[in-house]
Design a protein around this motif. Structure first.
Motif, short mmCIF file in Angstrom:
data_model
loop_
_atom_site.label_atom_id
_atom_site.label_comp_id
_atom_site.label_asym_id
_atom_site.label_seq_id
_atom_site.Cartn_x
_atom_site.Cartn_y
_atom_site.Cartn_z
N ASN A 2 21.69 12.63 6.11
CA ASN A 2 21.48 13.87 6.86
C ASN A 2 20.19 13.84 7.68
OD1 ASN A 2 23.77 15.54 5.96
ND2 ASN A 2 22.87 15.17 3.95
N MET A 22 22.55 21.24 5.19
CA MET A 22 22.12 20.12 4.35
C MET A 22 22.50 20.37 2.89
SD MET A 22 18.43 19.15 6.03
CE MET A 22 17.97 18.11 4.67
N TRP A 26 19.77 16.27 10.68
CA TRP A 26 19.45 17.67 10.41
C TRP A 26 17.94 17.83 10.21
CZ3 TRP A 26 22.48 21.43 11.61
CH2 TRP A 26 23.86 21.26 11.57
N LEU A 73 19.83 12.47 1.58
CA LEU A 73 18.89 12.87 2.62
C LEU A 73 18.96 11.91 3.80
CD1 LEU A 73 15.77 13.97 0.58
CD2 LEU A 73 17.05 15.39 2.17
#
Length: 193
Positions: free
Chosen positions: A8, A55, A11, A5
């Motif tokens: 990313n 994702m 995103w 996470l």
């Protein structure tokens, strides 16, 4: 999962920004026609769904659920874009179910995080905002279109702000992970010398 996470975070930020923009337009332009609202929701749901799919594709574990949520968002958005003449009640149900499923996904992601209690609670709170929005929309389907637009707008702004805050925390975490890796590589090089 937390490291993925963190990688990313951008995103998550994009998702939060689009959610805020959607919410602000809905709140400050409440006289918007229903067809314009449907198109606006459709575009938002497609972008949010694509973000979730992207994702999910970058994850090694738990990717199926995130991709499913993304596909659901894209489908909901495409329904709204393909049939912009959809009735207010049908739009309400599409948005309500989409918000509940997406909110549950954020709650599940939050409980799946380890090592970042603050980030965990931000995911859970943003998910709860989505679930509450969906439940409120289902509980009062007879409310007028303007009330629907404003309600959606306020919850979208809250949801978006929590998502942006989460992305900032994830970015900070990403930098910490990169620094830890760099230290590990440096220590490994010293041990070999």
């Amino acid at each position: 999962m937390l490291e993925l996470l963190a990688k990313n975070w951008a995103w998550v930020l994009v998702r939060g920004i689009f959610t805020i923009v959607f919410g602000v337009l809905a709140v400050f332009w409440p006289g918007i026609t229903l067809i314009a609202m449907v198109i606006l929701f459709g575009a938002y749901a497609v972008v949010d769904g694509i973000t979730a799919i992207a994702m999910g594709l970058r994850r090694s574990t738990g990717r199926g659920f995130l991709i499913f949520m993304g596909v659901l968002g894209v489908v909901a958005g495409l329904i709204a874009l393909i049939w912009p003449g959809i009735s207010a009640l049908a739009l309400l149900y599409v948005i309500a179910f989409w918000a509940i499923v997406t909110g549950i996904g954020s709650i599940v992601s939050g409980f799946g995080l380890t090592g970042d209690a603050g980030g965990r609670w931000l995911f859970i709170l943003s998910g709860l905002a989505g679930v509450v929005l969906g439940i409120l929309l289902l509980a009062k389907p007879g409310e007028g279109a303007i009330a629907l637009v404003v309600t959606i707008g306020f919850f979208a702004i809250i949801w978006g702000l929590l998502t942006v805050i989460t992305s900032v925390r994830l970015r900070r975490l990403s930098k910490e992970v990169d620094a830890d890796r760099a230290r590990s590589v440096d220590n490994s090089d010293l041990n070999h010398a």
